[in-house]
Each structure stands twice: as C-alpha cells, then as structure tokens.
Motif scaffolding. Structure first.
Motif, PDB file in Angstrom:
ATOM      1  N   LYS A  89       1.356   0.364  -6.714  1.00  0.00           N
ATOM      2  CA  LYS A  89       1.201  -0.998  -7.238  1.00  0.00           C
ATOM      3  C   LYS A  89       1.656  -2.028  -6.187  1.00  0.00           C
ATOM      4  O   LYS A  89       0.951  -3.004  -5.920  1.00  0.00           O
ATOM      5  CB  LYS A  89       2.015  -1.154  -8.529  1.00  0.00           C
ATOM      6  N   ALA A  90       2.802  -1.782  -5.576  1.00  0.00           N
ATOM      7  CA  ALA A  90       3.325  -2.711  -4.564  1.00  0.00           C
ATOM      8  C   ALA A  90       2.451  -2.714  -3.315  1.00  0.00           C
ATOM      9  O   ALA A  90       2.217  -3.780  -2.724  1.00  0.00           O
ATOM     10  CB  ALA A  90       4.755  -2.318  -4.203  1.00  0.00           C
ATOM     11  N   LEU A  91       1.942  -1.539  -2.937  1.00  0.00           N
ATOM     12  CA  LEU A  91       1.087  -1.464  -1.743  1.00  0.00           C
ATOM     13  C   LEU A  91      -0.218  -2.223  -1.964  1.00  0.00           C
ATOM     14  O   LEU A  91      -0.665  -2.968  -1.094  1.00  0.00           O
ATOM     15  CB  LEU A  91       0.804  -0.015  -1.353  1.00  0.00           C
ATOM     16  N   LYS A  92      -0.805  -2.077  -3.130  1.00  0.00           N
ATOM     17  CA  LYS A  92      -2.040  -2.824  -3.436  1.00  0.00           C
ATOM     18  C   LYS A  92      -1.779  -4.323  -3.418  1.00  0.00           C
ATOM     19  O   LYS A  92      -2.601  -5.100  -2.914  1.00  0.00           O
ATOM     20  CB  LYS A  92      -2.598  -2.403  -4.799  1.00  0.00           C
ATOM     21  N   ALA A  93      -0.642  -4.741  -3.953  1.00  0.00           N
ATOM     22  CA  ALA A  93      -0.294  -6.176  -3.955  1.00  0.00           C
ATOM     23  C   ALA A  93      -0.148  -6.682  -2.514  1.00  0.00           C
ATOM     24  O   ALA A  93      -0.604  -7.785  -2.186  1.00  0.00           O
ATOM     25  CB  ALA A  93       0.994  -6.402  -4.731  1.00  0.00           C
ATOM     26  N   LEU A  94       0.445  -5.876  -1.654  1.00  0.00           N
ATOM     27  CA  LEU A  94       0.618  -6.245  -0.256  1.00  0.00           C
ATOM     28  C   LEU A  94      -0.743  -6.352   0.448  1.00  0.00           C
ATOM     29  O   LEU A  94      -0.978  -7.283   1.226  1.00  0.00           O
ATOM     30  CB  LEU A  94       1.500  -5.205   0.439  1.00  0.00           C
TER      31      LEU A  94
END
Length: 186
Positions: A154-159
């Motif tokens: 989730k955090a990687l996609k947001a980044l």
C-alpha cells in the motif's frame, strides 16, 4: 661519392619521417581496431536484439530465478497497479526503468539486494519510511529489499503515485501556456 652521400642523406630523412609517422599510424590503427571491436560487441550482443523492454525485464526476472527475481517481479506488478500508464524501459546495459512523464524509478538487482531507486525521491513525501538507501543525496532516494523482506504494498503504491504526480506536475509547470505574440509597435 658526393652524389652517394646526398642519396644516403635523403634516404635517412625519409626513414626518419617514416619513423615519426609510424607511431601515429599505429595509433590510428589501434583506434580503428577498438572502434571495430566496440561495434562488434554491440552487434554480437544478444541482449536487446529485437526484444522489447518488457521482454527484457521478463528475461531478467527469469534469469535471476531466486528471491531477487520474485522481488523484482512483485515490484513490477505493484508499479503497474499503481500506474497502469507506466512505460517500461531498458537502460544502461540492463537496468529496468519505469517512466511516466519522466523517470519514476529503476529496478536494479545485486547479489544481496533488489534496489528500487526513485529518480526524484528526495522531493517525495515518505510518511511510511520506505526509503532506506541513498538518503544523503539531493535528488534520488532508494528502497533496498533484502531476502525475506515484506513489501509494504500500500505504501509503495502511494509512493509510486506520488512520483507520477510529481513528474506530471513538473512537466505541466515546465511548459507554461504561451501568450500570443504582440506585434512590434512602430
């Protein structure tokens, strides 16, 4: 005898001139050989011959056949999920690159790490603290994945989405709408 001395002197001059020219001629030959070798290496290289960047990335993942290949494959899937319009590229003799209105990130593989380097990472907010490498630079930031690491998807996609948004906003700002030219007053 005087004629013989003149002829000998002329021959010596010619020999000296030839000797002076020889190193240059050898240098030119060496340069030519190097250039030919370089060209030959490029044409002999199987990597990239007629293959698309996506096919080359597929081949790299398959070639790794260990946790690094799995990690690179997972990162690639997440990038495509985060930005379906992403463009895959193959640069610098074997580095997968993902772009959208500019470079988003690279996917480098090393013996003990899969490194995801964000081209403009220093300009991105990273509330989840994913960046763990190349933190000292003014431009790039990277995430090093080691064997056994769990990816915060989730955090990687947001980044990734933030990187795309930065690229598209920079592009838009770099090309301001031109006003119409005014005629020069007389």
């Amino acid at each position: 005898t005087a004629t013989t001395k003149k002829a000998t002197a002329t021959t010596k001059k010619a020999t000296a001139t030839t000797k002076k020219a020889t190193p240059t001629a050898k240098k030119a030959t060496t340069t030519t050989k190097k250039a030919a070798t370089t060209i030959k290496k490029k044409s002999d290289s199987k990597e990239g011959e007629g293959a698309s960047p996506s096919q080359l990335i597929d081949a790299r993942i398959k070639e790794l056949s260990d946790w690094r290949g799995e990690t690179l494959a997972r990162v690639r899937i997440l990038i495509k999920q985060a930005d379906p319009e992403v463009v895959e590229e193959w640069k610098w003799r074997g580095v997968p690159v993902w772009s959208h209105a500019g470079m988003i990130c690279t996917g480098e593989t090393y013996k003990n790490v899969v490194k995801m380097t964000f081209a403009k990472g220093a300009s991105l907010e990273d509330p989840s603290g994913l960046f763990n490498s190349s933190l000292e630079g003014n431009t790039r930031r990277a995430i090093d994945f080691h064997e056994g690491d769990k990816i915060d998807e989730k955090a990687l996609k947001a980044l990734i989405r933030a990187a795309v948004a930065l690229n598209t906003s920079v592009r838009a700002a770099a090309r301001p709408v031109r006003s119409q030219k005014r005629p020069k007053s007389a």
